[in-house]
Scaffold this motif. Structure first.
Motif, mmCIF file in Angstrom:
data_model
loop_
_atom_site.group_PDB
_atom_site.id
_atom_site.type_symbol
_atom_site.label_atom_id
_atom_site.label_comp_id
_atom_site.label_asym_id
_atom_site.label_seq_id
_atom_site.Cartn_x
_atom_site.Cartn_y
_atom_site.Cartn_z
ATOM 1 N N GLN A 36 0.842 -1.194 0.000
ATOM 2 C CA GLN A 36 0.000 0.000 0.000
ATOM 3 C C GLN A 36 0.876 1.242 0.000
ATOM 4 O O GLN A 36 1.902 1.292 0.669
ATOM 5 C CB GLN A 36 -0.909 -0.006 1.235
ATOM 6 C CG GLN A 36 -2.060 0.971 1.161
ATOM 7 C CD GLN A 36 -3.151 0.508 0.230
ATOM 8 O OE1 GLN A 36 -3.072 -0.569 -0.376
ATOM 9 N NE2 GLN A 36 -4.179 1.305 0.092
ATOM 10 N N VAL A 37 0.459 2.232 -0.786
ATOM 11 C CA VAL A 37 1.190 3.492 -0.886
ATOM 12 C C VAL A 37 0.324 4.594 -0.303
ATOM 13 O O VAL A 37 -0.860 4.702 -0.624
ATOM 14 C CB VAL A 37 1.529 3.805 -2.349
ATOM 15 C CG1 VAL A 37 2.228 5.152 -2.457
ATOM 16 C CG2 VAL A 37 2.401 2.701 -2.941
ATOM 17 N N SER A 38 0.886 5.419 0.539
ATOM 18 C CA SER A 38 0.161 6.555 1.096
ATOM 19 C C SER A 38 0.891 7.846 0.760
ATOM 20 O O SER A 38 2.106 7.852 0.557
ATOM 21 C CB SER A 38 0.015 6.413 2.615
ATOM 22 O OG SER A 38 1.279 6.351 3.228
ATOM 23 N N ALA A 50 5.534 -3.258 -4.128
ATOM 24 C CA ALA A 50 6.510 -4.334 -3.963
ATOM 25 C C ALA A 50 5.958 -5.683 -4.421
ATOM 26 O O ALA A 50 6.725 -6.596 -4.739
ATOM 27 C CB ALA A 50 6.953 -4.414 -2.509
ATOM 28 N N THR A 51 4.647 -5.815 -4.457
ATOM 29 C CA THR A 51 4.020 -7.046 -4.955
ATOM 30 C C THR A 51 3.703 -6.942 -6.440
ATOM 31 O O THR A 51 2.970 -7.770 -6.976
ATOM 32 C CB THR A 51 2.734 -7.342 -4.172
ATOM 33 O OG1 THR A 51 1.848 -6.240 -4.312
ATOM 34 C CG2 THR A 51 3.027 -7.561 -2.694
ATOM 35 N N MET A 52 4.254 -5.913 -7.100
ATOM 36 C CA MET A 52 4.095 -5.713 -8.542
ATOM 37 C C MET A 52 2.669 -5.338 -8.934
ATOM 38 O O MET A 52 2.255 -5.539 -10.085
ATOM 39 C CB MET A 52 4.552 -6.941 -9.332
ATOM 40 C CG MET A 52 6.033 -7.250 -9.166
ATOM 41 S SD MET A 52 7.078 -5.890 -9.740
ATOM 42 C CE MET A 52 8.064 -5.609 -8.299
ATOM 43 N N ALA A 53 1.931 -4.775 -8.001
ATOM 44 C CA ALA A 53 0.586 -4.300 -8.310
ATOM 45 C C ALA A 53 0.649 -2.828 -8.694
ATOM 46 O O ALA A 53 1.380 -2.054 -8.070
ATOM 47 C CB ALA A 53 -0.324 -4.481 -7.107
ATOM 48 N N ARG A 54 -0.109 -2.471 -9.703
ATOM 49 C CA ARG A 54 -0.184 -1.063 -10.089
ATOM 50 C C ARG A 54 -1.184 -0.359 -9.175
ATOM 51 O O ARG A 54 -2.267 -0.890 -8.919
ATOM 52 C CB ARG A 54 -0.603 -0.924 -11.547
ATOM 53 C CG ARG A 54 0.425 -1.475 -12.521
ATOM 54 C CD ARG A 54 -0.001 -1.278 -13.968
ATOM 55 N NE ARG A 54 0.981 -1.826 -14.886
ATOM 56 C CZ ARG A 54 2.036 -1.148 -15.332
ATOM 57 N NH1 ARG A 54 2.214 0.087 -14.941
ATOM 58 N NH2 ARG A 54 2.875 -1.714 -16.158
ATOM 59 N N ALA A 109 5.425 10.359 -0.949
ATOM 60 C CA ALA A 109 4.863 9.011 -1.016
ATOM 61 C C ALA A 109 5.674 8.074 -0.141
ATOM 62 O O ALA A 109 6.897 8.172 -0.066
ATOM 63 C CB ALA A 109 4.864 8.517 -2.452
ATOM 64 N N SER A 110 4.966 7.182 0.525
ATOM 65 C CA SER A 110 5.649 6.199 1.358
ATOM 66 C C SER A 110 4.861 4.890 1.331
ATOM 67 O O SER A 110 3.706 4.855 0.919
ATOM 68 C CB SER A 110 5.783 6.691 2.799
ATOM 69 O OG SER A 110 4.502 6.879 3.377
ATOM 70 N N GLY A 111 5.539 3.830 1.769
ATOM 71 C CA GLY A 111 4.878 2.532 1.806
ATOM 72 C C GLY A 111 5.631 1.514 0.984
ATOM 73 O O GLY A 111 6.832 1.615 0.772
ATOM 74 N N SER A 112 4.884 0.545 0.511
ATOM 75 C CA SER A 112 5.473 -0.567 -0.222
ATOM 76 C C SER A 112 5.634 -0.203 -1.697
ATOM 77 O O SER A 112 4.841 -0.593 -2.534
ATOM 78 C CB SER A 112 4.565 -1.793 -0.063
ATOM 79 O OG SER A 112 5.088 -2.898 -0.753
#
Length: 120
Positions: free
Chosen positions: A1-3, A102-106, A24-27
Motif C-alpha cells: 500500500q502506498v500513502s 513491492a508485490t508488482m501491483a499497479r 509518497a511512502s509505503g510498499s
C-alpha cells in the motif's frame, strides 16, 4: 500500500507564491507518473500538472508559465511551485501518484488535499 502526505497549502494575495509538496511512502517498487489536480467549489476536478518518471511535464493552459512541477526521486516526493497566483487558482489541490508496489501491483494513490486560496 502506498500513502501520500501533502503539505504547503495556504492563503496568499494575488501575485503571491506557494509551494506544495507530496511525499509518497509505503510498499513502493517504482513510481511512474506524479501529478497535481485541483477542484474548485462547484467544478470538476482538473489536472493541473503532471511529471513522468523520465521528467517530462505537461500543464493545463491556465497555469503555464506560472506553475512548475518537479520531483525528487530519492525522496519519492513531487512539488508544485506556484507563482503569480490568481483568485481563479483557488481550489483544493490533490496529488496523485501512479506506482508499482513491492508485490508488482499497479496503484493510483491520492493525497488528502490541501487548500490553496489566492485572494486579497
Amino acid at each position: 500500500q502506498v500513502s501520500l502526505v501533502e503539505s504547503g497549502g495556504g492563503s496568499v494575495q494575488p501575485g503571491g507564491s506557494l509551494r506544495l509538496s507530496c511525499a509518497a511512502s509505503g510498499s513502493i517498487f517504482r513510481i511512474n507518473a506524479m501529478g497535481w489536480y485541483r477542484q474548485a467549489p462547484g467544478k470538476q476536478r482538473e489536472l493541473v500538472a503532471r511529471i513522468t518518471s523520465g521528467g517530462s511535464t505537461n500543464y493545463v493552459d491556465s497555469v503555464k508559465g506560472r506553475f512548475t512541477i518537479s520531483r525528487d526521486n530519492a525522496k519519492n516526493t513531487v512539488y508544485l511551485q506556484m507563482n503569480s497566483l490568481k483568485p481563479e487558482d483557488t481550489a483544493l489541490y490533490y496529488c496523485n501518484v501512479l506506482s508499482v508496489t513491492a508485490t508488482m501491483a499497479r496503484q493510483s494513490s491520492w493525497g488528502q488535499g490541501t487548500q490553496v486560496t489566492g485572494s486579497s
